[in-house]
Design a protein around this motif. Structure first.
Motif, PDB file in Angstrom:
ATOM      1  N   ALA A  51       0.848  -1.189   0.000  1.00 19.04           N
ATOM      2  CA  ALA A  51       0.000   0.000   0.000  1.00 19.04           C
ATOM      3  C   ALA A  51       0.885   1.241   0.000  1.00 19.04           C
ATOM      4  O   ALA A  51       1.995   1.240   0.547  1.00 19.04           O
ATOM      5  CB  ALA A  51      -0.916   0.008   1.215  1.00 19.04           C
ATOM      6  N   VAL A  52       0.401   2.310  -0.628  1.00 19.07           N
ATOM      7  CA  VAL A  52       1.122   3.581  -0.644  1.00 19.07           C
ATOM      8  C   VAL A  52       0.955   4.249   0.715  1.00 19.07           C
ATOM      9  O   VAL A  52      -0.164   4.367   1.222  1.00 19.07           O
ATOM     10  CB  VAL A  52       0.590   4.497  -1.760  1.00 19.07           C
ATOM     11  N   PRO A  53       2.031   4.691   1.356  1.00 16.55           N
ATOM     12  CA  PRO A  53       1.930   5.265   2.699  1.00 16.55           C
ATOM     13  C   PRO A  53       1.324   6.662   2.704  1.00 16.55           C
ATOM     14  O   PRO A  53       1.239   7.324   1.658  1.00 16.55           O
ATOM     15  CB  PRO A  53       3.392   5.302   3.166  1.00 16.55           C
ATOM     16  N   ALA A  54       0.924   7.108   3.869  1.00 11.98           N
ATOM     17  CA  ALA A  54       0.442   8.480   4.043  1.00 11.98           C
ATOM     18  C   ALA A  54       1.544   9.443   3.641  1.00 11.98           C
ATOM     19  O   ALA A  54       2.716   9.259   3.979  1.00 11.98           O
ATOM     20  CB  ALA A  54       0.035   8.709   5.496  1.00 11.98           C
ATOM     21  N   GLY A  55       1.177  10.475   2.899  1.00  9.58           N
ATOM     22  CA  GLY A  55       2.154  11.430   2.401  1.00  9.58           C
ATOM     23  C   GLY A  55       2.705  11.078   1.040  1.00  9.58           C
ATOM     24  O   GLY A  55       3.447  11.850   0.448  1.00  9.58           O
ATOM     25  N   GLY A  56       2.349   9.888   0.527  1.00 10.98           N
ATOM     26  CA  GLY A  56       2.819   9.476  -0.794  1.00 10.98           C
ATOM     27  C   GLY A  56       4.262   9.008  -0.766  1.00 10.98           C
ATOM     28  O   GLY A  56       4.910   8.960   0.286  1.00 10.98           O
ATOM     29  N   LEU A  57       4.779   8.669  -1.935  1.00 12.41           N
ATOM     30  CA  LEU A  57       6.127   8.109  -2.027  1.00 12.41           C
ATOM     31  C   LEU A  57       6.671   8.318  -3.430  1.00 12.41           C
ATOM     32  O   LEU A  57       5.940   8.200  -4.414  1.00 12.41           O
ATOM     33  CB  LEU A  57       6.087   6.611  -1.718  1.00 12.41           C
ATOM     34  N   THR A  58       7.975   8.636  -3.523  1.00 15.92           N
ATOM     35  CA  THR A  58       8.648   8.802  -4.812  1.00 15.92           C
ATOM     36  C   THR A  58       9.866   7.891  -4.873  1.00 15.92           C
ATOM     37  O   THR A  58      10.673   7.868  -3.944  1.00 15.92           O
ATOM     38  CB  THR A  58       9.098  10.259  -5.023  1.00 15.92           C
TER      39      THR A  58
END
Length: 236
Positions: A51-58
């Motif tokens: 799952a993509v974490p809170a705050g997003g990810l790059t």
């Protein structure tokens, strides 16, 4: 009996029971959360759900997928892959959730282009795939061939829901004078394989070709990259 789909907190659900025994009550079970990604997890392996974490990810590194993997796009969050994603032979990446995923091919080089023949299955959410731009042939000299752009998604894509925007990278141009037999870099494809559309909303745009400046002889501008190099089949 149980509902056919997961429900959110506070949502009212009607359950129909056709058995002969008396029902004393209905119990709701909480679905276990998928583990969140971090940007050190670049090899997504068979049987995993992320799952993509809170705050997003790059990510600044390329992603590889093997086997069957599920990716949950958390609502309101964005996952950005700046060096593309490669689906190994036989791999299936199922993308679900209501968030956003941006996949970019690399500009001026093919570091994001790793051969892949697996399939990305988009069931919901938003997916933006953009091929890398080809490099320009600049300066003076002859026989220069500029680098191509990288592919964003290395493999096939099947859309059954959600929104896909696939855009090929732009081709490189020839600039400067007194040039001979030079070539601009080709734009990278958004999707290296075939695109199959069974539902959802899909927009495809091929990249634009580069240009050739004056004073250049026998020069070729870079071709724009395809939205889907393997062709598009629309079954809607």
């Amino acid at each position: 009996a149980s509902p056919a789909a997961d429900v959110k907190k506070g949502q009212t659900v009607t359950v129909t029971y056709s058995g002969s025994k008396k029902v004393l009550g209905v119990k709701a079970e909480k679905k276990a959360k998928a583990p969140t990604l971090d940007n050190t997890t670049t090899a997504w392996a068979d049987g995993s759900t992320y799952a993509v974490p809170a705050g997003g990810l790059t990510y600044s590194a390329a992603i590889t997928v093997s086997g069957d993997v599920t990716l949950v796009l958390t609502d309101g969050e964005t996952l950005t892959l700046n060096k593309g994603i490669s689906l190994a032979e036989g791999a299936t990446l199922t993308v679900e959730g209501e968030g956003t995923m941006n996949v970019n091919g690399t500009n001026g080089n093919t570091s994001s282009t790793v051969a892949g023949s697996g399939t990305l299955l988009l069931t919901s959410g938003t997916l933006n795939a953009t091929g890398g731009n080809g490099a320009d042939a600049v300066g003076t000299g002859s026989g220069i061939t500029a680098n191509a752009g990288g592919v964003a998604i290395n493999g096939a894509v099947t859309v059954s829901g959600g929104t896909l925007t696939a855009t090929g990278g732009n081709g490189g141009s020839i600039t400067g004078q007194y040039r001979m037999n030079c070539k601009g870099g080709a734009g990278g494809a958004a999707i290296s394989g075939a695109l199959t559309i069974n539902g959802g909303t899909v927009t495809t745009t091929n990249g634009t070709n580069g240009s050739v400046g004056s004073g250049c002889f026998d020069c070729t501008a870079g071709a724009g990259g395809a939205a889907a190099a393997g062709g598009v089949t629309d079954n809607r």
